[in-house]
Design a protein around this motif. Sequence first.
Motif, PDB file in Angstrom:
ATOM      1  N   ALA A   4       0.826  -1.204   0.000  1.00  0.00           N
ATOM      2  CA  ALA A   4       0.000   0.000   0.000  1.00  0.00           C
ATOM      3  C   ALA A   4       0.865   1.260   0.000  1.00  0.00           C
ATOM      4  O   ALA A   4       0.554   2.241  -0.690  1.00  0.00           O
ATOM      5  N   MET A   5       1.958   1.239   0.749  1.00  0.00           N
ATOM      6  CA  MET A   5       2.866   2.381   0.764  1.00  0.00           C
ATOM      7  C   MET A   5       3.466   2.614  -0.619  1.00  0.00           C
ATOM      8  O   MET A   5       3.610   3.758  -1.065  1.00  0.00           O
ATOM      9  N   ASP A   6       3.800   1.537  -1.307  1.00  0.00           N
ATOM     10  CA  ASP A   6       4.316   1.673  -2.667  1.00  0.00           C
ATOM     11  C   ASP A   6       3.271   2.312  -3.581  1.00  0.00           C
ATOM     12  O   ASP A   6       3.594   3.162  -4.423  1.00  0.00           O
ATOM     13  N   ARG A   7       2.031   1.941  -3.406  1.00  0.00           N
ATOM     14  CA  ARG A   7       0.944   2.507  -4.217  1.00  0.00           C
ATOM     15  C   ARG A   7       0.792   4.009  -3.963  1.00  0.00           C
ATOM     16  O   ARG A   7       0.476   4.765  -4.879  1.00  0.00           O
ATOM     17  N   LEU A   8       1.034   4.422  -2.744  1.00  0.00           N
ATOM     18  CA  LEU A   8       0.930   5.839  -2.390  1.00  0.00           C
ATOM     19  C   LEU A   8       2.127   6.645  -2.875  1.00  0.00           C
ATOM     20  O   LEU A   8       1.975   7.729  -3.459  1.00  0.00           O
ATOM     21  N   VAL A   9       3.325   6.127  -2.663  1.00  0.00           N
ATOM     22  CA  VAL A   9       4.537   6.926  -2.838  1.00  0.00           C
ATOM     23  C   VAL A   9       5.098   6.878  -4.264  1.00  0.00           C
ATOM     24  O   VAL A   9       5.687   7.852  -4.735  1.00  0.00           O
ATOM     25  N   ALA A  10       4.910   5.763  -4.967  1.00  0.00           N
ATOM     26  CA  ALA A  10       5.509   5.614  -6.294  1.00  0.00           C
ATOM     27  C   ALA A  10       5.153   6.761  -7.246  1.00  0.00           C
ATOM     28  O   ALA A  10       6.040   7.309  -7.919  1.00  0.00           O
ATOM     29  N   PRO A  11       3.877   7.183  -7.346  1.00  0.00           N
ATOM     30  CA  PRO A  11       3.570   8.296  -8.257  1.00  0.00           C
ATOM     31  C   PRO A  11       4.254   9.608  -7.865  1.00  0.00           C
ATOM     32  O   PRO A  11       4.579  10.423  -8.737  1.00  0.00           O
TER      33      PRO A  11
END
Length: 280
Positions: free
Chosen positions: A77-84
């Motif tokens: 979930a953190m990757d989904r938030l931070v990647a963009p």
Amino acid sequence: MKRPTRHYVIPDCQIRPGDITDHLEWIAKDIVHRKPDVIVCIGDFWDLPSLSSYSPAGGLEKEGARELADIQTGTEAMDRLVAPIHLERQRLARRKQRRWNPRMIFTEGNHEARANRFASDDARLVGLVGTHLLPVEHYGWERFKFEQPVEVDGVWYCHYWKTAHSPRPIGGTIDNRLNKLGFSFVQGHEQGKRYGDRPLANGRTIHGIVAGSCYLGVEGYRGPQGANEWRGTVVLHDVRDGDFEPMFLTLRWLCRKHTGEELPDYLRKRYPGRDWSHLE
């Protein structure tokens, strides 16, 4: 005079296995659009239900619970938030456009702290269980340990606040909290949102915000009458010396803005087997 800044606050997401996290993409898009100077994740991003002391080890809530699954789910979930956010920074850097390098602050919450408490209760687990297993720094966040405050532009951030004479969090109205703390603050921990301000005789104004819910699901322990809490993010505009102008963005609005659909319709269409009536 230092120019005013913009802060973007992400309240408690409480990510656990099985949660729907589409809203994190909407939040990321909103952050990329607004390009704040400071991004604050106020804590309780990882829920870690397998380590909760509120449910017994052999109880139904612990059926199938695994710490590694809790950590992995929150990390995805953190990757989904931070990647963009990182992709946008890289895009601007390649084009040599206006640099955007926000300060990213993560204040651990009591749910992340479950890992440390679990290890402290059994010394054999020290090093094997703990908040060091949560890859906060990997995603570019500055980590502030549970209950450790951090001040930015005169605004103090912490998952929750206590007085020097009590181990319990300060509660009650915002005015009561401002009276006890005496400075502008933002915290999570409590579901819903509360806001208040207090003009001072010296010409300054101090503000208090409690915003502790940024998730799509239901907290079972709150029951059917407590499932209608505010859910969203907070933007602090014109931040300087503890003064600011707050803007509260609901998940309903973020969904409508970034998908063109109403939140319950969006979720029913994509996740038809779930009950989304609490978001009506």
